[in-house]
Design an enzyme around this catalytic site. Structure first.
Site, PDB file in Angstrom:
ATOM      1  N   TYR A  67       0.837  -1.202   0.000  1.00 20.51           N
ATOM      2  CA  TYR A  67       0.000   0.000   0.000  1.00 20.51           C
ATOM      3  C   TYR A  67       0.872   1.252   0.000  1.00 20.51           C
ATOM      4  O   TYR A  67       0.693   2.159  -0.829  1.00 20.51           O
ATOM      5  CB  TYR A  67      -0.908  -0.019   1.223  1.00 20.51           C
ATOM      6  CG  TYR A  67      -1.805   1.196   1.362  1.00 20.51           C
ATOM      7  CD1 TYR A  67      -3.042   1.236   0.733  1.00 20.51           C
ATOM      8  CD2 TYR A  67      -1.410   2.292   2.136  1.00 20.51           C
ATOM      9  CE1 TYR A  67      -3.868   2.349   0.861  1.00 20.51           C
ATOM     10  CE2 TYR A  67      -2.223   3.403   2.265  1.00 20.51           C
ATOM     11  CZ  TYR A  67      -3.452   3.432   1.625  1.00 20.51           C
ATOM     12  OH  TYR A  67      -4.254   4.544   1.759  1.00 20.51           O
ATOM     13  N   LYS A  93       1.491   4.218  -2.978  1.00 12.79           N
ATOM     14  CA  LYS A  93       1.255   5.648  -2.775  1.00 12.79           C
ATOM     15  C   LYS A  93       2.518   6.458  -3.071  1.00 12.79           C
ATOM     16  O   LYS A  93       2.444   7.583  -3.591  1.00 12.79           O
ATOM     17  CB  LYS A  93       0.773   5.913  -1.348  1.00 12.79           C
ATOM     18  CG  LYS A  93      -0.589   5.291  -1.027  1.00 12.79           C
ATOM     19  CD  LYS A  93      -1.678   5.775  -1.967  1.00 12.79           C
ATOM     20  CE  LYS A  93      -3.055   5.289  -1.527  1.00 12.79           C
ATOM     21  NZ  LYS A  93      -4.127   5.723  -2.453  1.00 12.79           N
TER      22      LYS A  93
END
Length: 268
Positions: A157, A161
């Protein structure tokens, strides 16, 4: 809020039917924009579009997996056909960080899916939308403070990003000659259905390190997105704007230090 600031503007929001995405969709619609709501969840976008559609404001559902090039092209062609073009793109679609995954438990499939939706999807939608922005435009990518302040057990994750933020800067440079601005928003803890369903003690533990003492709201993120897409932000591009209640600006506080500060404040 100006009710007509985006009157007539055509806005596509990926992942636009839940949480931050829904708040952004509702904000642009409230300010007069025609909205195209993307999701992969059957029926959600259609229901929201029905609620937002009025006599003068169009709202359409455009379901598509943003990691699929053919699906993205079909989605963008439909938005162009039904709304007449695209002025603003919000790249919000993501694989949510629903649970922690220890480093050695992370599978290649999980890694690939995060990047497929987050990074690949952002690229595909940005490229396709930019090709259709004949008179300039604004693209806003939704990142996370996890891009620069790592979460534990969230490697895929956070890495995704980080890629989105690097892409934001590079795309801003490439698209500036076409009068297309590209920025990103990096939220911290934002109240959503998962957060609201937690035990109050868990909620309190999550917000204790935040200087402003609370989680943010989807509406606050939406307000920032609306500003970045507006003429007031016409000289802003290539930036990542953090919205986290001050969490990322402080030196790390250990649990014992937080408890001591709380004890002192309680006796003051």
């Amino acid at each position: 809020m100006s009710a007509g600031r985006f009157a007539g503007a055509r806005v596509l929001i990926t992942g636009g039917s839940r949480n931050i995405g829904r708040a952004i969709t509702e904000r642009f619609a409230a300010e007069g924009a025609h909205v195209a709501i993307n999701t992969v969840v059957e029926g959600e976008a259609e229901e929201l579009a029905g609620l937002l559609r009025t006599g003068s404001r169009r709202a359409i559902a455009v379901p598509a997996d943003v990691s699929d090039p053919a699906a993205v092209e079909d989605m963008l062609a439909r938005v162009e056909s039904e709304l007449g073009g695209i002025d603003v793109l919000i790249n919000n679609a993501a694989v949510p960080m629903l649970g922690r995954v220890p480093f050695f438990d992370l599978t290649l499939a999980e890694w690939d899916r995060q990047f497929a939706v987050g990074a690949r999807g952002t690229y595909l939608c940005t490229r396709g939308a930019a090709e259709r922005m004949s008179d300039g435009g604004s693209i806003i990518n939704i990142s996370s403070i996890g891009a620069t302040k790592a979460h534990r057990e969230a490697v895929a994750y956070d890495a995704t990003k980080g890629a989105i933020e690097a892409f934001t800067r590079a795309a801003a440079l490439e698209l500036a000659p076409h009068r297309i601005r590209v920025n990103a928003i990096a939220p911290g803890a934002i109240s959503n259905a998962r957060y609201q369903g937690e035990d109050p003690a868990v909620q309190q533990a999550e917000v204790t390190p935040i200087p402003l003492g609370r989680a943010g709201t989807g509406g606050e993120v939406a307000g920032l997105a609306a500003y970045l897409a507006s003429p007031e932000a016409a000289y802003i591009t290539g930036q990542v704007i953090t919205i986290d209640g001050g969490l990322s600006v402080q030196a790390r506080q250990a649990t014992a230090e937080i408890a001591l500060v709380s004890e002192r404040e309680g006796s003051a």
